[in-house]
Design a protein around this motif. Structure first.
Motif, PDB file in Angstrom:
ATOM      1  N   HIS A  48      48.531  45.514  39.890  1.00 43.58           N
ATOM      2  CA  HIS A  48      47.813  44.785  38.880  1.00 43.58           C
ATOM      3  C   HIS A  48      47.914  45.427  37.704  1.00 43.58           C
ATOM      4  O   HIS A  48      48.386  45.144  36.495  1.00 43.58           O
ATOM      5  N   SER A  66      45.885  37.402  40.966  1.00 43.78           N
ATOM      6  CA  SER A  66      45.684  36.708  41.895  1.00 43.78           C
ATOM      7  C   SER A  66      45.607  37.222  43.351  1.00 43.78           C
ATOM      8  O   SER A  66      44.364  37.071  43.963  1.00 43.78           O
ATOM      9  N   GLU A  75      50.391  37.463  36.800  1.00 42.95           N
ATOM     10  CA  GLU A  75      49.179  36.606  37.169  1.00 42.95           C
ATOM     11  C   GLU A  75      49.348  36.569  38.709  1.00 42.95           C
ATOM     12  O   GLU A  75      48.148  36.401  39.200  1.00 42.95           O
TER      13      GLU A  75
END
Length: 315
Positions: A235, A199, A195
């Motif tokens: 990601h 972000s 995460e």
């Protein structure tokens, strides 16, 4: 959250990360074997093997960065550095050839297009100028490609590369992990780390420069977009390691790959146009080519935004 059919109390962060890294290490070794076997049999086989090597190297290095806290940090940092070097070296050898092919295809398309106006004071099309522009680009990019290819071959024959290959071979069977973090639950250890990567990507997307109608070809904006591309890849690999569906992320990444390719092709055409004493028709053809590739840049940005920010459903 990562979804799993396993008992979340039974599967650990080390289990998940270790399985992913071992799979990527195996893919790396397979690509290396194919590269060795196909080195003398043709460029197509060698190119496919090199793509496999690059992809596996990127996934391993990215995972070792995102999930660094779960691995033995000294080992992870060292291997990540070497894999970044290797993937960049192999990517350079591929990039110049792909750029030349892209530019030649675009010149061929543009020279036969009735939508492209002839330069003022002339009659006809881009045929003569595009032929000369193509020859100039081929000379410049072939030289760069040859140098990058030689560097890649030298790298693959170096003791540094063999040390990397040995380390990856060990990784295929044993992953050095932090004994404490590796015992943690996936949702408690890996998901929060993934995460963080998400972000960072969201912040980079939010900070992208707004489009400006008065400067449609602003190359100064390429940098922030390339950073989004890099963070998107990190990601995507993090979510892939968690076993999630990354089809949407892959599609967004393809749009940004096209963005990077078009931006670099535009840069190559601009560089060629600055060559001293080129004919006006050649300069004109290179200018049209530059504008065409900057249009491709803008189209790729729009494609990414459509994927990343889909339009809300109509009531």
């Amino acid at each position: 959250m990562a979804q799993s059919n396993h008992d979340p109390t039974a599967i650990t962060a080390g289990d998940v990360l270790g399985a992913y890294l071992r799979a990527q290490a195996t893919a790396f070794l397979r690509g290396l074997r194919l590269h060795d076997e196909g080195a003398a049999s043709g460029a197509a086989e060698g190119g496919e093997a090199a793509r496999g090597l690059r992809g596996a190297a990127r996934r391993i290095s990215s995972s070792l960065s995102t999930f660094r806290a779960v691995a033995e940090t000294g080992w992870a940092d060292s291997l990540r550095t070497e894999l970044v070097w290797l993937s960049a070296t192999l990517a350079d050898a591929h990039a110049y050839g792909a750029r030349l092919t892209r530019l030649m295809d675009a010149l061929h398309r543009l020279s036969g297009s009735p939508e492209v106006p002839a330069p003022r004071g002339t009659a006809g099309s881009l045929t003569v100028g595009s032929a000369r522009a193509g020859a100039l680009l081929e000379r410049q990019l072939t030289l760069s490609r040859t140098r990058a290819h030689s560097a890649a071959l030298q790298a693959l024959g170096s003791s540094r590369f063999h040390a990397v290959a040995d380390a990856v071979a060990v990784l295929a069977s044993e992953v050095p992990l932090d004994p404490v973090a590796a015992r943690g639950r996936v949702d408690d250890v890996l998901v929060p780390l993934a995460e963080v990567a998400g972000s960072r990507l969201s912040a980079a997307v939010a900070a992208l420069p707004a489009p400006s109608p008065s400067h449609p070809y602003d190359a100064d904006h390429d940098g922030p977009w390339n950073e989004v591309r890099r963070l998107l890849r990190v990601h995507r690999y993090a979510r892939e390691a968690l076993g999630e569906d990354v089809a949407r992320l892959a599609a967004a990444g393809e749009a940004l790959d096209r963005h990077r390719d078009a931006a670099e092709a535009a840069g190559a055409s601009a560089t060629a146009a600055r060559t001293p004493r080129i004919a006006p028709a050649t300069a004109y053809a290179l200018g049209v080519l530059h504008a065409d590739q900057r249009h491709e840049v803008e189209a790729s940005r729009l494609a990414f935004q459509h994927i990343w920010l889909p339009a809300p459903a109509q009531a």
